[in-house]
Every structure is written in C-alpha cells, then in structure tokens.
Enzyme design. Sequence first.
Site, PDB file in Angstrom:
ATOM      1  N   GLU A 215       1.163  -1.072  -0.037  1.00  0.00           N
ATOM      2  CA  GLU A 215      -0.202  -0.273  -0.031  1.00  0.00           C
ATOM      3  C   GLU A 215       1.254   1.643  -0.102  1.00  0.00           C
ATOM      4  O   GLU A 215       0.944   1.857   1.185  1.00  0.00           O
ATOM      5  CB  GLU A 215      -0.827  -0.217   1.123  1.00  0.00           C
ATOM      6  CG  GLU A 215      -2.135  -1.559   0.900  1.00  0.00           C
ATOM      7  CD  GLU A 215      -3.548  -1.671   2.253  1.00  0.00           C
ATOM      8  OE1 GLU A 215      -3.067  -0.647   3.007  1.00  0.00           O
ATOM      9  OE2 GLU A 215      -3.871  -2.237   2.071  1.00  0.00           O
ATOM     10  N   GLU A 311      -4.555  -8.697  -1.654  1.00  0.00           N
ATOM     11  CA  GLU A 311      -5.119  -8.670  -0.792  1.00  0.00           C
ATOM     12  C   GLU A 311      -6.884  -8.130   0.014  1.00  0.00           C
ATOM     13  O   GLU A 311      -7.047  -7.004  -0.836  1.00  0.00           O
ATOM     14  CB  GLU A 311      -4.170  -7.537   0.572  1.00  0.00           C
ATOM     15  CG  GLU A 311      -4.937  -7.088   1.782  1.00  0.00           C
ATOM     16  CD  GLU A 311      -4.467  -6.408   2.997  1.00  0.00           C
ATOM     17  OE1 GLU A 311      -2.858  -6.073   2.422  1.00  0.00           O
ATOM     18  OE2 GLU A 311      -4.612  -5.609   2.878  1.00  0.00           O
TER      19      GLU A 311
END
Length: 463
Positions: A215, A311
């Site tokens: 991220e 994810e």
Amino acid sequence: MRILAAAALLAIGAAPAPRTAEAWLTTGDGKQRLARVALTPPAPNALRIVIDPKQRFQTMVGFGAAITDASGILIANMKPAQRTALMRDLFGTAPGQLALGFTRLTMGASDFSPTHYSFDDMPPGQRDPDLRRFSIQPNRANVLPVVKQALAINPRLVVMASPWSPPGWMKTGDALIGGTLRPDAYAPYARYFVRYLQAYAAEGVPIRYLTIQNEPDFSPDSYPGMKWPAADRARFVGRHLGPALAEAKIDTAILEWDHNWDQPQQPLTALADPAAARFLKGVAWHCYGGDVSAQARVHAAHPDKETFFTECSGGGWRPGWQAGFSDAVRNLMIGSTRNWAKGVLLWNLALDPAGGPHKGGCGNCRGVVTIDPKTGVVTRNLEYYALGHLSRFVVPGAVRIAATTVSGVVETVAFRNPDGSTVLLAYNPGKTPRALAVTLGRSAAGLRLPAGAAVTIRMAPAT
C-alpha cells in the site's frame, strides 16, 4: 452425488458426449456451505450460461491467504494434532480439503504482528548499510515453521512476500512508522531484498513473487508503512532491485503497486518507465477502494504483464453472511479473476476471536479461520467457503475460459483444468431464485440457484 450425463446433462440438438457433472452450493445465509447438490435437466425457461473453452485468457497460479505473524503464532502454538488437522484441511489437495495454493508473507512486521520489527533493526541514529545485522530470526519461531508445513502438505504452494516498511534507519524519520525511503538507502534496500530472498530459499521456501511496498499510497500512524510515489518506485526497481536480483541470479518476479483499484494511474506510471518495466512482471491489487475493473484497464494497456489480487480482508464492517459472502464471491472470486487475476489472496489466514494478535491498524478484521488460542477450536468463516468455491476445484495451470455472465442477474467465471475438466462458479446477486441451464458443447446441466447463493459446477472431460 455424482450425476451421469445421460441423466443430468440434457442434449442440445444432438446426443451429448458422455460427461459427469457435480455441483456444490453455498447459500447466502450460510445454512448450506459447499454442500453437494443435485443437477437436473434444464428447465425450459432457464437462463442459459454458455461456457466456451475456445476463448482462453490467463493461466491460474492459485488461491489463498496471507500467513501473517498473527496467523503463524496462532497456528504454530496449536496442539500438534489440532495443528496438523487444520493445516491439512487448508493446504491439502484431497477431495474436501481447501487446497490453498498461494500465500503471502509480510517481509517484516505488519499491523498483524505483536511487535514492530524489520530484519535489520538498529538503535536510533545508527545505520547498517552493509547489512551486517540482517537476520530473519523474527520469523523462525512461528512463520517459517507454518510455511514449511504448508509446503510439505502442498509442494506446489506459491509464496509471495511484501514489506510494510524498510528498516527504520533507511527512512526519513528513522522509524518504521511513517517517513519514506532515503535516496541514499536505495542500494542497501535492494541488497536487503536479496538477503531476504536468499535466506528464505536457504530454508527451503522459495519466494516466487514480491512487491516492494505494501500500500505505497498510505502512511499508517500506528504500524509500519510509508508512502512511496510511483516514479520513485520505478527508479528503485529499474536501477537497483531489478539489477540486484539479476546479479544474484534470483528469478523472483517483481509485482508493482500492491494497493487499491482506485488509482490505476500509479502502476501505469511505474510501467511507463522503460528501465522498471523491464523488471516488472505484473501488477498486484487490493480491494479497499475503487472498482475491480481497474485491473482490466491496466491489463489492456500492458497485456504482457501479469495481474494478481493480493489482499482483501473481511471484518466487522461487513457483518453476517449476506454482505460478506456476496462481496467475497462477487468481487474477489469472480470479479478479480474475470479481470485477469492469475492469483487471488485474502488477508489473514487465521486470527483469534478478538481479531488479533495485532499492534495498531485493524481492530475488527476477520481471518479465513478463527482460532481460539485457549482451546485450539477452529471456526471456518465465510471467507473459507468463498475461497473454497474455486480453490478446491481450479488447480494450478488451469486457464480461465469464457462463460456467459449477466451483471446483477447471474455472474460467473469458468476455467479449464489441465486434465480437461471444466469448472464454473456462478453467483446469484438478486433477491429471487434463478433457474440456470449451464451449457458446454452439446450438453447442458440445470440448477435452481437461490438468491444470494453461489454454486460451483465441475464437469469431467468428455470421453
């Protein structure tokens, strides 16, 4: 039950080729979970779902979830018999086992770690550019034994890894939380990746894929992480990590992005850098923002690059089966694969009843399974069954093939396995049952799919 073609597969204009078909159903309320159901001749007014094996798309790697520190701790500390039973159920490939073939490791701590660490921590103000303090020791008690056991059960298991942060001394701010990578740390950080991959390989755990930052457009305030702009990620891959892996003769593939669907311009920016594109094998995606169709847009711009979904977590924000199961099947199992994902990963493989252990970050996440650390009792959550609708039936090397899908009515994805068997996953997002006629060549199988339910149909090769 096993249903013969003559009984359950109805001819469409000619006698069908001999074929067996089986079906497994999960209802939206969770009362039936991967339950065997009978197929019938199609009803006259059934919605026709046509499977076309001639239209072929991506080759599949597998389905699974992340073995985080939290998952490793909970599984490693079970009683041996309980642990073995669970691991065989999760990674075993016998009928009825989940057959997970893909997993993700955190390269250092994430929020699902009881402490924040890297593999080369130094006291504040001190650095280790030669990586003399590098060690994967923090993984030896829990994560490594669990990964090794998974590989022993399923030797075809594909392992990927993602860091949440470089060592603090490599970053502005000299800390795991916040900051970004210092320009003078690009070369040491590339060597850090090499050391990690070599250390895991030496333990018998080859890392097939990696991303360079989990991220990278988010800098959490309570657990390791950092923002890392696309142009800087490209510079790191093209000038440092890619050449370092090549020099070390490591064939681990690098995936770009590892973040949400809402910013496709980020991986597109990195892939526009010729030096980086040379070393980038593909793009990894998360579910927490945007729409899954972003995967297809980036694939269309770079069809030579692979797509992975890496994810998504269930949790308290999607309570109950109706919302959670719908999201997992519709967006992840069907949506991500129809939008070119070769592999699909959920977040924590296992968490405890309180959604931990963790330090910072998500306080109400849900694992694929829940393990009570006091008793070892395992609860299989809705994500377990969503995964199972494909992981049990779609084997590594399967190819996605075309199948009719009608958005908001019946949504599908289909695969052809290496042995010639065909797998269809269909989901009914509506509020009323839907009669289906699933056709493959000259044969058709009928099913009444309840509202909010998913069904996997497996057809054996024609003989």
